[in-house]
Enzyme design. Structure first.
Site, PDB file in Angstrom:
ATOM      1  N   ASN A 193       0.964  -1.225  -0.010  1.00  0.00           N
ATOM      2  CA  ASN A 193      -0.049   0.161   0.062  1.00  0.00           C
ATOM      3  C   ASN A 193       0.793   1.395  -0.109  1.00  0.00           C
ATOM      4  O   ASN A 193       1.577   1.530   1.067  1.00  0.00           O
ATOM      5  CB  ASN A 193      -0.868   0.081   1.125  1.00  0.00           C
ATOM      6  CG  ASN A 193      -2.062   1.254   1.286  1.00  0.00           C
ATOM      7  OD1 ASN A 193      -2.015   2.020   0.299  1.00  0.00           O
ATOM      8  ND2 ASN A 193      -2.710   1.140   2.225  1.00  0.00           N
ATOM      9  N   ARG A 233      -3.016  -2.240  -3.220  1.00  0.00           N
ATOM     10  CA  ARG A 233      -3.938  -1.439  -3.132  1.00  0.00           C
ATOM     11  C   ARG A 233      -3.934  -0.346  -4.121  1.00  0.00           C
ATOM     12  O   ARG A 233      -2.738   0.525  -4.108  1.00  0.00           O
ATOM     13  CB  ARG A 233      -4.147  -0.769  -2.052  1.00  0.00           C
ATOM     14  CG  ARG A 233      -5.147   0.188  -1.671  1.00  0.00           C
ATOM     15  CD  ARG A 233      -5.423   0.756  -0.163  1.00  0.00           C
ATOM     16  NE  ARG A 233      -6.433   2.037  -0.105  1.00  0.00           N
ATOM     17  CZ  ARG A 233      -6.170   3.005   0.224  1.00  0.00           C
ATOM     18  NH1 ARG A 233      -5.014   3.408   0.388  1.00  0.00           N
ATOM     19  NH2 ARG A 233      -7.085   3.870   0.232  1.00  0.00           N
ATOM     20  N   HIS A 262     -12.894   3.608  -0.291  1.00  0.00           N
ATOM     21  CA  HIS A 262     -12.607   2.393   0.957  1.00  0.00           C
ATOM     22  C   HIS A 262     -13.390   1.200   0.475  1.00  0.00           C
ATOM     23  O   HIS A 262     -13.913   0.504   1.475  1.00  0.00           O
ATOM     24  CB  HIS A 262     -13.366   3.153   2.334  1.00  0.00           C
ATOM     25  CG  HIS A 262     -12.294   4.291   2.690  1.00  0.00           C
ATOM     26  ND1 HIS A 262     -13.051   5.527   3.287  1.00  0.00           N
ATOM     27  CD2 HIS A 262     -11.123   4.492   2.966  1.00  0.00           C
ATOM     28  CE1 HIS A 262     -12.149   6.129   3.561  1.00  0.00           C
ATOM     29  NE2 HIS A 262     -11.010   5.725   3.220  1.00  0.00           N
ATOM     30  N   ARG A 271      -9.078  16.561   5.166  1.00  0.00           N
ATOM     31  CA  ARG A 271      -9.947  17.141   4.218  1.00  0.00           C
ATOM     32  C   ARG A 271     -11.281  17.557   4.591  1.00  0.00           C
ATOM     33  O   ARG A 271     -11.804  17.018   5.750  1.00  0.00           O
ATOM     34  CB  ARG A 271     -10.154  15.722   3.227  1.00  0.00           C
ATOM     35  CG  ARG A 271      -8.950  15.249   2.468  1.00  0.00           C
ATOM     36  CD  ARG A 271      -8.851  14.116   1.739  1.00  0.00           C
ATOM     37  NE  ARG A 271      -8.117  12.915   2.632  1.00  0.00           N
ATOM     38  CZ  ARG A 271      -8.479  11.684   2.366  1.00  0.00           C
ATOM     39  NH1 ARG A 271      -8.985  11.288   1.204  1.00  0.00           N
ATOM     40  NH2 ARG A 271      -7.968  10.824   3.106  1.00  0.00           N
ATOM     41  N   GLU A 296      -8.076  -4.436   5.356  1.00  0.00           N
ATOM     42  CA  GLU A 296      -7.904  -4.324   3.945  1.00  0.00           C
ATOM     43  C   GLU A 296      -6.815  -4.982   3.141  1.00  0.00           C
ATOM     44  O   GLU A 296      -7.113  -5.630   2.325  1.00  0.00           O
ATOM     45  CB  GLU A 296      -7.709  -2.783   3.465  1.00  0.00           C
ATOM     46  CG  GLU A 296      -8.817  -1.891   3.994  1.00  0.00           C
ATOM     47  CD  GLU A 296      -8.604  -0.369   4.358  1.00  0.00           C
ATOM     48  OE1 GLU A 296      -8.932   0.357   3.127  1.00  0.00           O
ATOM     49  OE2 GLU A 296      -7.899  -0.201   5.101  1.00  0.00           O
ATOM     50  N   SER A 342      -8.343   8.708   9.491  1.00  0.00           N
ATOM     51  CA  SER A 342      -8.106   9.837   9.121  1.00  0.00           C
ATOM     52  C   SER A 342      -8.659  10.268   7.811  1.00  0.00           C
ATOM     53  O   SER A 342      -8.935  11.164   7.387  1.00  0.00           O
ATOM     54  CB  SER A 342      -6.412  10.037   8.907  1.00  0.00           C
ATOM     55  OG  SER A 342      -5.920  10.876   8.274  1.00  0.00           O
TER      56      SER A 342
END
Length: 393
Positions: A9, A94, A182, A242, A379, A212
């Protein structure tokens, strides 16, 4: 000889990895988990084994490990020395954006790489680094099979009408549409629900991936029917740095009245907003919860408020709510945030069990028309599963 799958990742200045054993039958086990962070500045490698015991902690000068290729070489050297006698069968990645084309993981080919490069404008802060990690592996072991797993793929089950924005139709044809992100996390939760909470697995479930980066997904019978994120990972909930959903006219205002450039606005929206921007303290929820500063409380209240608004919208998409599931860093670890969200969602029939919530669940509600749950996501394991399946291991 034992087979291994490496999961990568890649971020702009980090490379996270997990190494899984592939057994003849049953689930795969993570035997090493770590990351190199601070690429190009203060690179540092931290690795733990499957039991959580530290097996490496190294730091180098910035010139020694400046990019993903050099980071991968360091990781590969460590893994070779520790897992002698095993064979690396494949690498799973990913990849944030699969665009409108990919509804499932795929084996990386030159043609696929060219198509994935077309999606860089859709995820400019993520996609280039994801693809850089694939190229880094190709440089080290060009014949090693690699699998790309997309954060957008899980949401391809949403109805077509849900993918539109109110722009001229030709923009939809050019790829300007709601994608959702996600997805690997939501896919894992959807797969875990039948074993953990079979009574709700086939029902109307909203999953809150709170970290986050934060988003929510409405699932019916384990399939995505709605998501808080849309065209980019800026949409929806307030996040660490964000802003989440906001009036697009703000961007016009920043351009025309504040005289900001596109690059300055990008920096503002991706790196200086969210919990950090509102609180003026930081983007770590643990720090904000421990603070007595008024703006820290404001940031927390707005975070919870936005979750409540999105929960109502997604419940409307589902036509009701059977369960709310919390996952990811904040969702799994912050009992206080879960409590505040559930209290706000009492109108949907959620009655929080405070003792169960403090204990971390998995079920944190009692009675009520809808239940609330805490389920850890994974994940990396989801990527390893997809890689194993595509490589027929």
């Amino acid at each position: 000889m034992e087979s291994l799958i490496l999961v990568l990742n890649a971020g702009s200045s980090s490379l996270k990895f997990s190494l899984f054993t592939v057994r003849t039958a049953g689930e795969m086990d993570a035997v090493a988990v770590g990351q190199i962070e601070g690429l190009g500045t203060a690179p540092r490698l931290k690795v733990k084994d499957g039991a959580g015991e530290r097996i490496a902690d190294e730091q180098w000068d910035k010139g020694e490990v400046s990019g993903h290729a050099q980071a991968l070489q360091r990781i590969a050297g460590l893994l070779r020395s520790r897992f002698q006698g095993s064979v690396l069968a494949g690498v799973g990645h990913r990849v944030v954006h699969g665009g409108p084309d990919y509804a499932a993981p795929l084996l990386v080919t030159p043609e696929a790489m060219r198509r994935l490069e077309d999606f860089i404008p859709l995820a400019p802060l993520h996609q280039p680094h994801n693809l850089a990690a694939i190229r880094a592996v190709q440089e080290v072991q060009p014949d090693l099979p690699q699998v790309a797993c997309f954060d957008t793929a899980f949401h391809q089950t949403q109805e077509r009408v849900a993918q539109f924005y109110g722009l001229p139709y030709e923009y939809f044809e050019r790829g300007v549409r709601r994608y959702g992100f996600h997805g690997l996390s939501y896919e894992y939760i959807a797969g875990a629900l039948p074993a953990v909470a079979p009574a709700i697995a086939g029902g109307r479930v909203v999953v809150a991936h709170l970290g986050s980066g934060a988003s929510m997904c409405a699932m019916r019978a384990g399939r995505s029917v709605g998501s808080s994120m849309g065209f980019t990972a800026l949409d929806g909930l307030l996040m660490g740095t964000r802003p989440g959903n906001m009036d697009p006219g703000i961007v016009l205002y920043l351009l025309q009245q504040e005289g900001m450039s596109a690059k300055q606005i990008e920096d503002l929206l991706y790196k200086r907003s969210g919990l950090l921007g509102l609180s003026g303290i930081g983007n770590d929820m643990r720090v904000l919860l421990a603070s007595e500063e008024a703006r820290a409380r404001l940031a927390i209240e707005h975070f919870v408020y936005r979750i409540g608004r999105e929960l109502g919208a997604l419940a409307a998409v589902l036509g009701g709510l059977d369960a709310l599931v919390f996952t990811a860093g904040i969702g799994e670890n912050s009992a206080r945030i879960r409590e505040l969200v559930c209290e706000q969602a009492a109108w949907l029939g959620i009655e929080i069990d405070r003792a169960a919530n403090e204990a971390g669940g998995p079920c944190i509600s009692r009675g009520g028309k809808a239940s609330a749950w805490v389920l850890p996501t994974n994940e990396e394991l989801m990527i390893a599963r997809h890689t194993r399946q595509l490589l027929a291991l």
